[in-house]
Design an enzyme around this catalytic site. Structure first.
Site, PDB file in Angstrom:
ATOM      1  N   CYS A  62       1.096   8.600   3.876  1.00 47.61           N
ATOM      2  CA  CYS A  62       0.818   7.255   4.403  1.00 47.61           C
ATOM      3  C   CYS A  62       2.077   6.390   4.301  1.00 47.61           C
ATOM      4  O   CYS A  62       2.625   6.199   3.214  1.00 47.61           O
ATOM      5  CB  CYS A  62      -0.339   6.616   3.633  1.00 47.61           C
ATOM      6  N   CYS A  86       1.791   3.497   1.856  1.00 53.21           N
ATOM      7  CA  CYS A  86       1.872   3.973   0.463  1.00 53.21           C
ATOM      8  C   CYS A  86       3.331   4.221   0.093  1.00 53.21           C
ATOM      9  O   CYS A  86       3.766   3.899  -1.015  1.00 53.21           O
ATOM     10  CB  CYS A  86       1.067   5.255   0.269  1.00 53.21           C
ATOM     11  N   ASP A 145       6.796  -7.263   8.930  1.00 54.59           N
ATOM     12  CA  ASP A 145       6.388  -6.269   9.929  1.00 54.59           C
ATOM     13  C   ASP A 145       7.614  -5.774  10.697  1.00 54.59           C
ATOM     14  O   ASP A 145       8.524  -6.544  11.017  1.00 54.59           O
ATOM     15  CB  ASP A 145       5.372  -6.906  10.897  1.00 54.59           C
ATOM     16  N   ASN A 165      -6.781  -6.070  11.428  1.00 49.79           N
ATOM     17  CA  ASN A 165      -7.289  -5.129  12.422  1.00 49.79           C
ATOM     18  C   ASN A 165      -7.997  -4.038  11.644  1.00 49.79           C
ATOM     19  O   ASN A 165      -7.357  -3.260  10.932  1.00 49.79           O
ATOM     20  CB  ASN A 165      -6.131  -4.569  13.253  1.00 49.79           C
ATOM     21  N   HIS A 217      -4.028   2.142   6.454  1.00 44.56           N
ATOM     22  CA  HIS A 217      -3.929   1.633   5.082  1.00 44.56           C
ATOM     23  C   HIS A 217      -4.208   0.138   5.220  1.00 44.56           C
ATOM     24  O   HIS A 217      -3.449  -0.558   5.922  1.00 44.56           O
ATOM     25  CB  HIS A 217      -2.532   1.916   4.513  1.00 44.56           C
ATOM     26  N   HIS A 237      -4.411  -3.594   5.590  1.00 46.02           N
ATOM     27  CA  HIS A 237      -3.323  -4.574   5.564  1.00 46.02           C
ATOM     28  C   HIS A 237      -3.749  -5.849   6.260  1.00 46.02           C
ATOM     29  O   HIS A 237      -4.559  -5.840   7.181  1.00 46.02           O
ATOM     30  CB  HIS A 237      -2.044  -4.018   6.204  1.00 46.02           C
TER      31      HIS A 237
END
Ligand code: DGP
Length: 118
Positions: free
Chosen positions: A4, A7, A30, A85, A96, A98
């Site tokens: 991930c 992660c 981002d 989302n 994951h 967020h």
């Protein structure tokens, strides 16, 4: 989850522009910003989404990080939008959990935008 990407960012194995961190959460900018300020807040532990048995203290830590991130990014006074989302219909692309913090310019009132209207 070893494969991930979030992660890996939380573990410091993949570089990211870290904005804020606590033992429970990490916030970083981002990669494809949609606004002048676009920071993601993630739990360090892996949860796919809000339906993945996220403990109350993790949910609280995510929200508690929001005003800190807003202050650090300079949008606490001007305002910001929070987006999660969550799942397929929301077009969640990284599995994951967020939270997006978006700000730095005035946004429209519209919150949603459906795929069949594009
Ligand atoms: P979402 O559509 O809600 O799953 O948004 C995922 C966001 O994650 C998207 O805005 C781009 C961002 N993103 C994806 N991969 C990376 C990465 O490796 N680094 C950073 N900083 N952001 C990423």
């Amino acid at each position: 989850m070893s494969e991930c990407i979030f992660c890996m960012i939380a573990a410091g194995q993949v570089p990211a522009k870290i904005v804020y961190e606590t033992p429970a959460v990490v916030a970083f900018d981002d990669l494809s910003p949609q606004a002048p300020v676009h920071t993601l807040i993630i739990p360090r532990s892996h949860y796919t989404d809000l339906g993945d048995g996220v403990p109350d203290q993790v949910r609280a830590a995510l929200l508690a990080a929001v005003p800190e991130v807003a202050r650090i990014k300079g949008v606490a006074e001007s305002g910001y939008r929070l987006i999660i989302n969550n799942g397929a219909d929301a077009m969640q692309s990284v599995q994951h959990l967020h939270l997006h913090v978006l700000g730095g310019r005035a946004m429209s009132h519209g919150m949603v935008h459906f795929a069949d209207e594009e």
